[in-house]
Design an enzyme around this catalytic site. Structure first.
Site, PDB file in Angstrom:
ATOM      1  N   ASP A  67       4.298  -2.891 -12.091  1.00 38.06           N
ATOM      2  CA  ASP A  67       5.007  -4.170 -12.202  1.00 38.06           C
ATOM      3  C   ASP A  67       4.629  -4.894 -13.503  1.00 38.06           C
ATOM      4  O   ASP A  67       3.456  -5.140 -13.775  1.00 38.06           O
ATOM      5  CB  ASP A  67       4.698  -5.050 -10.986  1.00 38.06           C
ATOM      6  CG  ASP A  67       5.174  -4.410  -9.685  1.00 38.06           C
ATOM      7  OD1 ASP A  67       6.033  -3.499  -9.742  1.00 38.06           O
ATOM      8  OD2 ASP A  67       4.675  -4.812  -8.617  1.00 38.06           O
ATOM      9  N   ASP A 126       0.403   0.856 -15.277  1.00 36.18           N
ATOM     10  CA  ASP A 126       0.649  -0.109 -14.220  1.00 36.18           C
ATOM     11  C   ASP A 126       2.166  -0.118 -13.978  1.00 36.18           C
ATOM     12  O   ASP A 126       2.942   0.270 -14.856  1.00 36.18           O
ATOM     13  CB  ASP A 126       0.148  -1.483 -14.664  1.00 36.18           C
ATOM     14  CG  ASP A 126       0.451  -2.554 -13.647  1.00 36.18           C
ATOM     15  OD1 ASP A 126       0.322  -2.291 -12.442  1.00 36.18           O
ATOM     16  OD2 ASP A 126       0.839  -3.666 -14.069  1.00 36.18           O
TER      17      ASP A 126
HETATM   18 MG   LIG Z   1       1.287  -5.595 -13.653  1.00 37.35          MG
END
Ligand SMILES: [Mg+2]
Length: 211
Positions: free
Chosen positions: A28, A26
């Site tokens: 962020d 992922d």
């Molecule tokens: Mg995230």
């Protein structure tokens, strides 16, 4: 070949190879520090351990992809131009450490903000598997031997839906408030491992990718 619909962006910096185990991250709260709806290049900061993990993967020949929900786009908070500027800043920060640009798939959709919501939108937006499946195709990943690292339960569900080996949940980003939900994603055939941050994941490479 998987065709990306409007509202889904994929930029591949890798090349096709026989399927091999890889890592999907992922973005962020995992690769970069969470700032909720990141849209300004100046706000991009690498999370602890990101450079070390990416270097460890490169040294082992483990391909890395990034799967990121970017509903800020369909919410109208920012556009693809801002997304691209953030991606360029991230690549530039990595380059300062000798790390190659990240092959990344991003999904703009949100059920409350994308018009005419359909099963296709569910497929692409995590927890759907679409972004992971696209990364597997362009990077040549053997998903059954590949792992995902995320800070939200929805990241881990996407990995499970894509048929990945398992997932790691980190405590950076939204990780602390998501830990219980994340552990619930585990099944008999889909392990969820835990780490504090990407620096910890470096120490788990032998377990994730046995020789
Ligand atoms: Mg995230």
């Amino acid at each position: 070949m998987i065709v990306l619909p409007e509202g889904v962006r994929g930029v591949c910096h890798g090349e096709a190879a026989p399927p091999r185990p890889g890592l999907i991250l992922d973005r962020d709260g995992v690769v970069v520090v969470e700032v909720n709806y990141l849209s300004r290049p100046d706000d991009v900061a690498l999370e602890r351990g990101a450079v070390d993990l990416l270097k460890a993967c490169a040294a082992r020949g483990v391909p890395v992809g990034v799967a990121t929900n970017q509903s800020g786009i369909d919410r109208g908070y920012f556009g693809w131009a801002e997304y691209d500027a953030v991606a360029a800043r991230l690549d530039a920060l990595l380059a300062e450490h000798g790390v190659a640009p990240l092959t990344t798939a991003a999904c703009a959709y949100h059920p409350k903000h994308t018009p005419d919501w359909s099963p296709q939108h569910d497929h692409w937006r995590k927890p759907g598997p679409g972004l992971c499946l696209w990364l597997a195709e362009v990077l040549g990943l053997d998903l059954a031997r590949s792992w995902l690292v995320g800070d939200k339960a929805s990241d881990l569900k996407a990995a499970r839906a894509a048929g990945m080996a398992g997932a790691l949940h980190v405590l950076t980003g939204h990780g602390i408030e998501e830990r219980t939900k994340a552990l619930d994603v585990a099944t008999d055939t889909f392990p969820v491992l835990t780490a504090d941050n990407l620096a910890d994941v470096v120490g788990m490479m032998d377990r994730l990718f046995p020789a």
